[in-house]
Scaffold this active site. Structure first.
Site, PDB file in Angstrom:
ATOM      1  N   GLY A 273       2.803  -1.124   4.354  1.00  0.00           N
ATOM      2  CA  GLY A 273       2.844   0.299   4.004  1.00  0.00           C
ATOM      3  C   GLY A 273       4.279   0.726   3.757  1.00  0.00           C
ATOM      4  O   GLY A 273       4.836   0.531   2.672  1.00  0.00           O
ATOM      5  N   GLY A 274       4.917   1.288   4.779  1.00  0.00           N
ATOM      6  CA  GLY A 274       6.246   1.883   4.643  1.00  0.00           C
ATOM      7  C   GLY A 274       7.266   1.018   3.919  1.00  0.00           C
ATOM      8  O   GLY A 274       7.955   1.486   3.002  1.00  0.00           O
TER       9      GLY A 274
ATOM     10  N   GLU B 201      -7.024   4.334   7.776  1.00  0.00           N
ATOM     11  CA  GLU B 201      -6.823   5.762   7.493  1.00  0.00           C
ATOM     12  C   GLU B 201      -8.041   6.349   6.775  1.00  0.00           C
ATOM     13  O   GLU B 201      -8.379   7.524   6.967  1.00  0.00           O
ATOM     14  CB  GLU B 201      -5.532   5.945   6.667  1.00  0.00           C
ATOM     15  CG  GLU B 201      -4.300   5.730   7.553  1.00  0.00           C
ATOM     16  CD  GLU B 201      -3.046   5.272   6.833  1.00  0.00           C
ATOM     17  OE1 GLU B 201      -2.985   5.348   5.587  1.00  0.00           O
ATOM     18  OE2 GLU B 201      -2.114   4.831   7.528  1.00  0.00           O
TER      19      GLU B 201
ATOM     20  N   GLY C 130       2.276   1.965  10.767  1.00  0.00           N
ATOM     21  CA  GLY C 130       3.211   3.077  10.614  1.00  0.00           C
ATOM     22  C   GLY C 130       3.875   3.501  11.914  1.00  0.00           C
ATOM     23  O   GLY C 130       4.485   4.563  11.984  1.00  0.00           O
TER      24      GLY C 130
ATOM     25  N   ASN D 141       0.864  -1.177   0.000  1.00  0.00           N
ATOM     26  CA  ASN D 141       0.000   0.000   0.000  1.00  0.00           C
ATOM     27  C   ASN D 141       0.908   1.237   0.000  1.00  0.00           C
ATOM     28  O   ASN D 141       1.477   1.579   1.036  1.00  0.00           O
ATOM     29  CB  ASN D 141      -0.891  -0.030   1.260  1.00  0.00           C
ATOM     30  CG  ASN D 141      -1.721   1.223   1.423  1.00  0.00           C
ATOM     31  OD1 ASN D 141      -1.808   2.048   0.510  1.00  0.00           O
ATOM     32  ND2 ASN D 141      -2.335   1.374   2.584  1.00  0.00           N
ATOM     33  N   TRP D 142       1.029   1.856  -1.171  1.00  0.00           N
ATOM     34  CA  TRP D 142       1.953   2.996  -1.287  1.00  0.00           C
ATOM     35  C   TRP D 142       1.380   4.256  -0.652  1.00  0.00           C
ATOM     36  O   TRP D 142       2.067   5.262  -0.543  1.00  0.00           O
ATOM     37  CB  TRP D 142       2.283   3.255  -2.765  1.00  0.00           C
ATOM     38  CG  TRP D 142       3.082   2.175  -3.430  1.00  0.00           C
ATOM     39  CD1 TRP D 142       3.494   0.986  -2.868  1.00  0.00           C
ATOM     40  CD2 TRP D 142       3.580   2.179  -4.778  1.00  0.00           C
ATOM     41  NE1 TRP D 142       4.225   0.268  -3.796  1.00  0.00           N
ATOM     42  CE2 TRP D 142       4.288   0.966  -4.973  1.00  0.00           C
ATOM     43  CE3 TRP D 142       3.495   3.078  -5.838  1.00  0.00           C
ATOM     44  CZ2 TRP D 142       4.908   0.643  -6.182  1.00  0.00           C
ATOM     45  CZ3 TRP D 142       4.095   2.755  -7.047  1.00  0.00           C
ATOM     46  CH2 TRP D 142       4.801   1.561  -7.212  1.00  0.00           C
ATOM     47  N   LYS D 143       0.114   4.226  -0.294  1.00  0.00           N
ATOM     48  CA  LYS D 143      -0.559   5.411   0.287  1.00  0.00           C
ATOM     49  C   LYS D 143      -0.321   6.628  -0.611  1.00  0.00           C
ATOM     50  O   LYS D 143      -0.260   6.485  -1.831  1.00  0.00           O
ATOM     51  CB  LYS D 143      -0.084   5.642   1.719  1.00  0.00           C
ATOM     52  CG  LYS D 143      -0.171   4.385   2.567  1.00  0.00           C
ATOM     53  CD  LYS D 143      -0.028   4.652   4.036  1.00  0.00           C
ATOM     54  CE  LYS D 143      -0.002   3.336   4.778  1.00  0.00           C
ATOM     55  NZ  LYS D 143      -0.042   3.508   6.218  1.00  0.00           N
TER      56      LYS D 143
ATOM     57  N   GLU E  70      -5.422  -5.370  10.465  1.00  0.00           N
ATOM     58  CA  GLU E  70      -4.427  -4.335  10.719  1.00  0.00           C
ATOM     59  C   GLU E  70      -4.760  -3.626  12.029  1.00  0.00           C
ATOM     60  O   GLU E  70      -5.597  -2.709  12.043  1.00  0.00           O
ATOM     61  CB  GLU E  70      -4.443  -3.309   9.585  1.00  0.00           C
ATOM     62  CG  GLU E  70      -4.098  -3.889   8.237  1.00  0.00           C
ATOM     63  CD  GLU E  70      -3.481  -2.837   7.328  1.00  0.00           C
ATOM     64  OE1 GLU E  70      -2.343  -3.038   6.910  1.00  0.00           O
ATOM     65  OE2 GLU E  70      -4.118  -1.805   7.081  1.00  0.00           O
TER      66      GLU E  70
ATOM     67  N   HIS F 115      -9.518   0.805   4.722  1.00  0.00           N
ATOM     68  CA  HIS F 115      -8.266   0.987   5.477  1.00  0.00           C
ATOM     69  C   HIS F 115      -8.550   1.922   6.653  1.00  0.00           C
ATOM     70  O   HIS F 115      -9.356   2.850   6.547  1.00  0.00           O
ATOM     71  CB  HIS F 115      -7.195   1.593   4.554  1.00  0.00           C
ATOM     72  CG  HIS F 115      -5.828   1.586   5.156  1.00  0.00           C
ATOM     73  ND1 HIS F 115      -5.447   2.518   6.097  1.00  0.00           N
ATOM     74  CD2 HIS F 115      -4.772   0.768   4.985  1.00  0.00           C
ATOM     75  CE1 HIS F 115      -4.193   2.256   6.467  1.00  0.00           C
ATOM     76  NE2 HIS F 115      -3.765   1.206   5.801  1.00  0.00           N
TER      77      HIS F 115
ATOM     78  N   SER G 160       3.400  -2.470  10.402  1.00  0.00           N
ATOM     79  CA  SER G 160       4.859  -2.439  10.579  1.00  0.00           C
ATOM     80  C   SER G 160       5.548  -3.753  10.213  1.00  0.00           C
ATOM     81  O   SER G 160       6.493  -4.165  10.885  1.00  0.00           O
ATOM     82  CB  SER G 160       5.207  -1.998  12.003  1.00  0.00           C
ATOM     83  OG  SER G 160       4.703  -0.691  12.250  1.00  0.00           O
TER      84      SER G 160
END
Ligand code: PEP
Length: 251
Positions: free
Chosen positions: A234-235, A101, A175, A11-13, A169, A99, A213
């Protein structure tokens, strides 16, 4: 029970411009093509404007493409929204829905996520439905109940093991560098599997991803946990070496 094939989803956000995105996606596509048989499927979910160029760059590779969200409608007067048909047109096979977010920043409720999943399924997209508790909810002993409620509300009646993936999640692990312990992940994934039973035909075949993470250093341990069928990352999905290492940690 035979283990499901792992899905490693990036997930590149809201990160990346065209040149970086093409470098990253082409690098991963090249590794997948050159690797021979691997124990995982790999997916990247770039921001909307990058879907077409990335889709073209990876079209002749096994690397799959997905959106990070979609509208619950096919077309019309919905400024700023992106329809599942448009994701399909860009080459997407998957879409992330609900998600945390989006639930937090855009007030998406389970009912909204459910309607989006229905629209995604209509276009033949696989919906990756995200669920997970906050730290306060976990501390209050409500994690299972919160996740049960999200599953009950977000998964539509037409869900199958082929058109739906669940991503667990825990919000406090996204994150933050904090990861749920393998024991907590095992317990929650078992709980989710039980909840899916009866709700989705062939529940044992539904892939349940862990997200929060995940990185090269913890991937092997997390991916070996029972009922963990992959990762939503993500990251660490923004660096080809790290994302690839998470994939190759799958056995
Ligand atoms: C995510 O955004 O879905 C996620 C799991 O992020 P991170 O890997 O950075 O925690």
């Amino acid at each position: 029970m035979t283990a499901n094939r792992k899905l490693i989803a990036g997930n590149w956000k809201m990160n990346g411009l065209k040149a970086d995105a093409l470098d990253l996606a082409s690098d991963l596509a090249g590794r997948l093509k050159g690797a021979g048989p691997v124990a995982f499927d790999m997916l990247v979910c770039p921001p909307f404007p990058l879907l077409f160029p990335v889709g073209e760059a990876i079209a002749d590779s096994p690397l799959a493409l997905g959106g990070q969200d979609c509208a619950p409608k096919t077309s019309g007067a919905h400024t700023g929204d992106v329809a599942p048909t448009m994701l399909k047109d860009a080459g997407c096979r998957f879409v992330i829905l609900g998600h945390s977010e989006r639930r937090a920043d855009h007030g998406e409720t389970d009912a909204v996520v459910n309607a989006k999943a229905v629209a995604a399924h209509k276009e033949g997209l696989v919906a990756i439905v995200c669920v997970g508790e906050t730290e306060a909810q976990r501390d209050a002993g409500q994690a299972n109940a919160v996740v049960s409620g999200q599953l009950a509300g977000s998964i539509p009646a037409g869900a199958t093991a082929d058109n739906t993936v669940i991503a667990y999640e825990p919000v406090w692990a996204i994150g933050t560098g904090k990861t749920a312990t393998p024991d907590d992940v095992k317990a929650m994934h078992a709980h989710i599997r039980t909840e899916l039973d009866g709700k989705i035909a062939g529940a044992a075949k539904v892939r349940i991803l862990y997200g929060g993470s995940v990185k090269p250093g913890n991937a092997a341990e997390l991916m070996a946990v029972e009922n963990v069928d992959g990762a939503l990352v993500g990251g660490a999905s923004l660096k080809a070496d790290d994302f690839w290492a998470i994939g190759t940690a799958c056995r």
